[in-house]
Motif scaffolding. Structure first.
Motif, mmCIF file in Angstrom:
data_model
loop_
_atom_site.group_PDB
_atom_site.id
_atom_site.type_symbol
_atom_site.label_atom_id
_atom_site.label_comp_id
_atom_site.label_asym_id
_atom_site.label_seq_id
_atom_site.Cartn_x
_atom_site.Cartn_y
_atom_site.Cartn_z
ATOM 1 N N MET A 135 0.818 -1.207 0.000
ATOM 2 C CA MET A 135 0.000 0.000 0.000
ATOM 3 C C MET A 135 0.854 1.260 0.000
ATOM 4 O O MET A 135 1.801 1.397 0.763
ATOM 5 C CB MET A 135 -0.950 0.007 1.202
ATOM 6 N N LYS A 136 0.491 2.181 -0.895
ATOM 7 C CA LYS A 136 1.148 3.478 -0.985
ATOM 8 C C LYS A 136 0.138 4.581 -0.710
ATOM 9 O O LYS A 136 -1.069 4.401 -0.910
ATOM 10 C CB LYS A 136 1.757 3.667 -2.380
ATOM 11 N N PHE A 137 0.629 5.718 -0.269
ATOM 12 C CA PHE A 137 -0.228 6.847 0.058
ATOM 13 C C PHE A 137 0.214 8.059 -0.747
ATOM 14 O O PHE A 137 1.402 8.384 -0.800
ATOM 15 C CB PHE A 137 -0.165 7.148 1.558
ATOM 16 N N GLU A 138 -0.763 8.715 -1.380
ATOM 17 C CA GLU A 138 -0.467 9.882 -2.201
ATOM 18 C C GLU A 138 -1.492 10.970 -1.928
ATOM 19 O O GLU A 138 -2.702 10.748 -2.076
ATOM 20 C CB GLU A 138 -0.482 9.508 -3.678
ATOM 21 N N LEU A 139 -1.030 12.131 -1.529
ATOM 22 C CA LEU A 139 -1.918 13.259 -1.269
ATOM 23 C C LEU A 139 -2.258 13.919 -2.596
ATOM 24 O O LEU A 139 -1.379 14.383 -3.319
ATOM 25 C CB LEU A 139 -1.253 14.261 -0.323
#
Length: 261
Positions: free
Chosen positions: A88-92
């Motif tokens: 899982m990756k997080f991108e604003l």
């Protein structure tokens, strides 16, 4: 006690008590059936598409990357499996939306906490596109979302399956757009070590109770988890828009408590 006396006593019970008793009886029965099947699950691990136990001795919801047989998804998710299989990756993104995309590998919860620590003041909504994964990490992310009073959403043709709906449930406001693919299924142990019957029963009951307790605390109807318990781990029960509304998994979006800079 005579039969008629017992019947009268039952009639005096509050409906809520009866419903809760029936629900937890069903949970116990599901744990027993899971125990019966547990000897076959280890052999099945290698056959689950996209499933990687990641060498973790913990209960998981395997990433749901099957073809959906015998019931195909109502809409084909837009993201290819290669994207969904990645940790899982997080991108604003714009509008205060934090995209959480990929498999919930062990450690995803800690990375999510770090992301909010670094950029949380700009986040209002967490958008999910995930086939699921670690139950512990899903619970951690869901609780932090609720603590921070953030909203959650599943965009059109995004996937939120397996343990992902646990995260979705954490949103203060929860929106599944038209053609969002949301599905649930059973928990099982992802370890390559075959558990004993006693260990399997204990793990099944403990994990079932933890998830059920969390969903109840989030205000989600019991029917959501019952459908998960009835669905084998290599299949998905796809939720309709009406079911998500009936189970209170979806709500109208609400403003977060924080003022964003």
């Amino acid at each position: 006690m005579r039969i008629d006396d017992l019947f009268k006593a039952l009639m005096r019970l509050d409906d809520g008590v009866l419903m809760r008793s029936a629900f937890f009886t069903l949970l116990s029965a599901a744990a027993v059936f899971l125990l019966i099947d547990v000897r076959d699950l280890t052999a099945m691990n290698a056959e689950l598409p996209g499933f990687d136990p990641m060498h973790q001795n913990q209960p998981i919801l395997p990433p749901a990357l099957t073809d959906g047989m015998p019931n195909a998804p109502p809409v084909r998710p837009a993201s290819p499996n290669e994207v969904l299989r990645q940790p899982m990756k997080f991108e604003l993104t714009s509008g205060g939306v934090l995209l959480a995309e990929g498999t919930m590998d062990p450690g995803a919860g800690a990375r999510f906490a770090q992301e909010l620590e670094a950029r949380g003041e700009y986040v209002t909504t967490v958008a999910l596109n995930s086939p699921g994964g670690s139950v512990d990490d899903a619970l951690a992310i869901s609780k932090l979302i609720r603590d921070k009073k953030l909203n959650t959403k599943v965009a059109s043709k995004a996937l939120c399956a397996s343990s992902c709906p646990i995260v979705f449930a954490g949103g203060l406001g929860r929106v599944a757009e038209k053609d969002a693919v949301v599905g649930v299924h059973q928990v099982f142990n992802g370890s390559t070590v075959r558990p004993t019957a006693e260990q399997a029963m204990s793990a099944a009951q403990s994990t079932t109770a933890r998830v059920a307790r969390h969903l109840d605390a989030m205000g989600i109807g019991a029917g959501l988890w019952i459908n998960a318990l009835e669905t084998p781990p290599d299949r998905l029960y796809y939720l309709t828009a009406k079911e998500m509304a009936d189970f209170k998994l979806t709500t109208e979006p609400v403003a977060t408590a924080k003022k964003k800079g």
